[in-house]
Design an enzyme around this catalytic site. Structure first.
Site, PDB file in Angstrom:
ATOM      1  N   CYS A 197     -19.388  -5.562   4.245  1.00 25.76           N
ATOM      2  CA  CYS A 197     -18.521  -4.189   4.822  1.00 25.76           C
ATOM      3  C   CYS A 197     -16.785  -4.638   4.029  1.00 25.76           C
ATOM      4  CB  CYS A 197     -18.102  -3.860   6.282  1.00 25.76           C
ATOM      5  SG  CYS A 197     -17.203  -2.987   6.339  1.00 25.76           S
ATOM      6  N   CYS A 208       0.862   0.460   9.770  1.00 27.42           N
ATOM      7  CA  CYS A 208      -0.096  -0.849   9.158  1.00 27.42           C
ATOM      8  C   CYS A 208       0.970  -1.253   8.589  1.00 27.42           C
ATOM      9  CB  CYS A 208      -0.540   0.365   8.364  1.00 27.42           C
ATOM     10  SG  CYS A 208      -1.172  -1.542   7.186  1.00 27.42           S
ATOM     11  N   CYS A 229       1.264  -0.913   0.080  1.00 31.13           N
ATOM     12  CA  CYS A 229      -0.065  -0.096  -0.209  1.00 31.13           C
ATOM     13  C   CYS A 229       0.945   1.395   0.224  1.00 31.13           C
ATOM     14  CB  CYS A 229      -1.233  -0.014   1.411  1.00 31.13           C
ATOM     15  SG  CYS A 229      -2.011   1.100   0.998  1.00 31.13           S
ATOM     16  N   CYS A 288     -15.910  -8.684   6.878  1.00 34.66           N
ATOM     17  CA  CYS A 288     -15.680  -7.357   6.073  1.00 34.66           C
ATOM     18  C   CYS A 288     -14.540  -8.124   5.738  1.00 34.66           C
ATOM     19  CB  CYS A 288     -15.207  -6.918   7.300  1.00 34.66           C
ATOM     20  SG  CYS A 288     -16.064  -6.899   8.839  1.00 34.66           S
ATOM     21  N   CYS A 311       1.149   4.970   7.153  1.00 36.88           N
ATOM     22  CA  CYS A 311      -0.104   4.179   8.036  1.00 36.88           C
ATOM     23  C   CYS A 311       1.045   3.955   8.815  1.00 36.88           C
ATOM     24  CB  CYS A 311      -1.282   4.393   8.083  1.00 36.88           C
ATOM     25  SG  CYS A 311      -2.550   4.318   7.167  1.00 36.88           S
ATOM     26  N   ARG A 325     -17.732  -1.848  18.105  1.00 37.44           N
ATOM     27  CA  ARG A 325     -17.060  -2.751  17.946  1.00 37.44           C
ATOM     28  C   ARG A 325     -15.485  -3.324  17.960  1.00 37.44           C
ATOM     29  NH1 ARG A 325     -20.031  -5.030  14.096  1.00 37.44           N
ATOM     30  NH2 ARG A 325     -20.809  -3.935  12.918  1.00 37.44           N
ATOM     31  N   CYS A 347     -18.354   3.188   8.785  1.00 34.35           N
ATOM     32  CA  CYS A 347     -18.186   2.326   9.921  1.00 34.35           C
ATOM     33  C   CYS A 347     -16.828   2.971  10.097  1.00 34.35           C
ATOM     34  CB  CYS A 347     -17.864   1.059   9.653  1.00 34.35           C
ATOM     35  SG  CYS A 347     -16.791   0.018  10.345  1.00 34.35           S
TER      36      CYS A 347
HETATM   37  N1  SAM Z   1      -6.575   0.907   3.149  1.00 38.18           N
HETATM   38  C1  SAM Z   1      -7.712   0.467   3.937  1.00 38.18           C
HETATM   39  C2  SAM Z   1      -7.857   1.954   4.627  1.00 38.18           C
HETATM   40  O1  SAM Z   1      -7.525   1.896   5.040  1.00 38.18           O
HETATM   41  O2  SAM Z   1      -9.078   2.803   4.836  1.00 38.18           O
HETATM   42  C3  SAM Z   1      -8.435  -0.709   4.314  1.00 38.18           C
HETATM   43  C4  SAM Z   1      -7.662  -1.558   6.196  1.00 38.18           C
HETATM   44  S1  SAM Z   1      -7.204  -0.603   7.250  1.00 38.18           S
HETATM   45  C5  SAM Z   1      -6.229  -2.254   6.845  1.00 38.18           C
HETATM   46  C6  SAM Z   1      -7.738  -0.940   8.310  1.00 38.18           C
HETATM   47  C7  SAM Z   1      -7.465   0.105   9.580  1.00 38.18           C
HETATM   48  O3  SAM Z   1      -7.608  -0.958   9.975  1.00 38.18           O
HETATM   49  C8  SAM Z   1      -7.020   1.308   9.312  1.00 38.18           C
HETATM   50  O4  SAM Z   1      -7.499   1.999   9.617  1.00 38.18           O
HETATM   51  C9  SAM Z   1      -6.870   0.659  11.088  1.00 38.18           C
HETATM   52  O5  SAM Z   1      -7.929   1.127  11.753  1.00 38.18           O
HETATM   53  C10 SAM Z   1      -6.615  -1.109  11.365  1.00 38.18           C
HETATM   54  N2  SAM Z   1      -5.420  -1.299  11.842  1.00 38.18           N
HETATM   55  C11 SAM Z   1      -4.428  -1.413  10.492  1.00 38.18           C
HETATM   56  N3  SAM Z   1      -3.417  -2.065  11.405  1.00 38.18           N
HETATM   57  C12 SAM Z   1      -3.684  -1.869  12.535  1.00 38.18           C
HETATM   58  C13 SAM Z   1      -2.866  -2.366  13.857  1.00 38.18           C
HETATM   59  N4  SAM Z   1      -1.717  -2.651  13.645  1.00 38.18           N
HETATM   60  N5  SAM Z   1      -3.327  -2.494  15.341  1.00 38.18           N
HETATM   61  C14 SAM Z   1      -5.216  -2.102  14.834  1.00 38.18           C
HETATM   62  N6  SAM Z   1      -5.277  -1.660  13.493  1.00 38.18           N
HETATM   63  C15 SAM Z   1      -4.898  -1.417  12.435  1.00 38.18           C
HETATM   64 FE1  SF4 Z   2      -2.350   0.764   3.386  1.00 36.43          FE
HETATM   65 FE2  SF4 Z   2      -2.408  -0.062   5.790  1.00 36.43          FE
HETATM   66 FE3  SF4 Z   2      -2.528   2.989   5.946  1.00 36.43          FE
HETATM   67 FE4  SF4 Z   2      -4.925   0.930   4.584  1.00 36.43          FE
HETATM   68  S1  SF4 Z   2      -4.231   1.012   6.993  1.00 36.43           S
HETATM   69  S2  SF4 Z   2      -4.312   2.844   4.199  1.00 36.43           S
HETATM   70  S3  SF4 Z   2      -3.755  -0.975   3.873  1.00 36.43           S
HETATM   71  S4  SF4 Z   2      -0.613   1.721   5.538  1.00 36.43           S
END
Ligand code: SAM
Ligand code: SF4
Ligand code: DTB
Length: 344
Positions: A137, A69, A62, A106, A66, A275, A197
């Site tokens: 979802c 992530c 990606c 989801c 973030c 949730r 959501c």
């Molecule tokens: N790329 C899309 C986005 O960012 O909206 C969808 C996938 S993203 C992995 C969905 C959510 O997962 C993120 O917004 C975050 O809140 C949560 N998430 C991701 N990595 C995480 C982690 N290591 N611990 C807890 N929550 C996490």
């Molecule tokens: Fe990409 Fe992870 Fe950020 Fe979602 S949370 S936009 S998958 S880097």
């Protein structure tokens, strides 16, 4: 603000102030959980928890940064990038989830935004999962108006797009998009008629004031998100925040503060599904039980989230047995109205 002690007749409010939310966080813990439990019982069947399953339909690679992530190209997490899954494989996983008792499926993609060429497959996934009788979802990143309309047309029940943290802290966690970008997509989803959501992550080294700002941002939206995931950060090696927590363990949030956040979300957004999402794997059953008392009414089942480990079906079945919880059959059973005064 606490003059109305009957939560059954309390209006659903979108005018929460930060001071009011901070005052909730500051309540003695047992009082806070009691009030949240009262609100929960008024609007939901408190002994029931919805079972949901997550599937990563497109993993890794990606372009967003973030800090939490594992799927960001900026993370050195060892997660390999894959292509978008075939529709049939997604439907196979969905059928397994349904057979294991899940009511909600989801699907998440590690995208900044979907490409228009991906939409036919995405639409087929939504239609196929819906046809199995599960709630759908999707979380695919930012959407255009057209894409939101296509998802609505396909019958998507919810779109997940988290604000993640307070508006002030956002840029410290993510630099490749802004908090406002996030709100813009939520507005598009809402305008398309899809349930929203949106939630976030607790335990990223943020302050109490950030947690107040996070709940405030959600609870003052014109319509509360119908679904509010509260994730506990899963610290993943090779991510900025995972490594930061490994170096400074004191930054780890304590369980009581996590439960407080769940309780305040429940009180301020009484009709929403709250949730208990990521992070259960390292959470004691006692803490999870407190989250359920404080109004959480959904979990992700199975042994994997998107890339991280989850508690697993056996552990969850044993926990439900011990706590006397039941899997929720239909969603939001006591929810009479979506906005305005809710006399349940
Ligand atoms: N790329 C899309 C986005 O960012 O909206 C969808 C996938 S993203 C992995 C969905 C959510 O997962 C993120 O917004 C975050 O809140 C949560 N998430 C991701 N990595 C995480 C982690 N290591 N611990 C807890 N929550 C996490
Ligand atoms: Fe990409 Fe992870 Fe950020 Fe979602 S949370 S936009 S998958 S880097
Ligand atoms: C949400 O708020 N939590 C889920 C779901 N929405 C998509 C994702 C949790 C991801 C946890 C980290 C991982 O598995 O990589």
């Amino acid at each position: 603000m606490f003059a109305n002690t009957n939560p059954g007749t309390a209006p659903v409010r979108n005018d929460w102030t930060r001071d009011e939310i901070a005052a909730l966080f500051n309540l003695p813990f047992t009082e806070l959980v009691f009030r949240a439990a009262e609100v929960h019982r008024t609007h939901h069947r408190a002994g029931e928890v919805q079972l949901c399953t997550l599937l990563s339909i497109k993993t890794g690679g990606c372009p967003e940064d973030c800090g939490y992530c594992s799927q960001s190209v900026k993370a050195d997490s060892g997660v390999e990038a894959t292509k978008l899954m075939e529709v049939q494989s997604v439907l196979q996983s969905a059928a397994q989830a349904r057979d294991a008792g899940s009511k909600r499926f989801c699907m998440g993609a590690a995208w900044r935004n979907p490409k228009d060429r991906d939409m036919p497959a995405i639409i087929a996934m939504v239609q196929g999962v819906r046809a199995m009788g599960m709630e759908t979802c999707m979380t695919l990143g930012m959407l255009t108006d057209t894409q939101a309309a296509q998802l609505a047309e396909a019958g998507l029940d919810y779109y997940n797009h988290n604000i993640d943290t307070s508006p002030e802290r956002y840029a410290q966690v993510i630099t490749t998009r802004s908090f406002e970008d996030r709100i813009d997509t939520l507005d598009r989803v809402r305008a398309a008629g899809i349930n929203v959501c949106s939630g976030g992550i607790v335990g990223m080294g943020e302050t109490r004031a950030d947690r107040v700002g996070f709940v405030h941002a959600l609870a003052t939206l014109d319509h509360h998100p119908e679904s509010v995931p509260v994730n506990a950060l899963v610290p993943i090696k090779g991510t900025v925040l995972g490594d930061m927590l490994a170096d400074t363990p004191l930054a780890k949030i304590d369980d009581i503060e996590f439960v407080r956040t769940v309780a305040v979300a429940r009180i301020t957004m009484p009709l929403s599904m709250v949730r208990l999402s990521a992070g259960r794997e390292s959470m004691s059953e006692a803490t999870q039980a407190l989250c359920f008392m404080a109004g959480a009414n959904s979990i992700f089942t199975g042994d994997k989230l998107l890339t991280a480990a989850n508690a697993g079906d056996d552990a969850d079945a044993a926990m439900f047995e011990r706590l006397g919880l039941k899997p929720m059959e239909g969603e939001e059973p006591l929810r009479a109205v979506k906005a305005g005064t809710c006399a349940a």
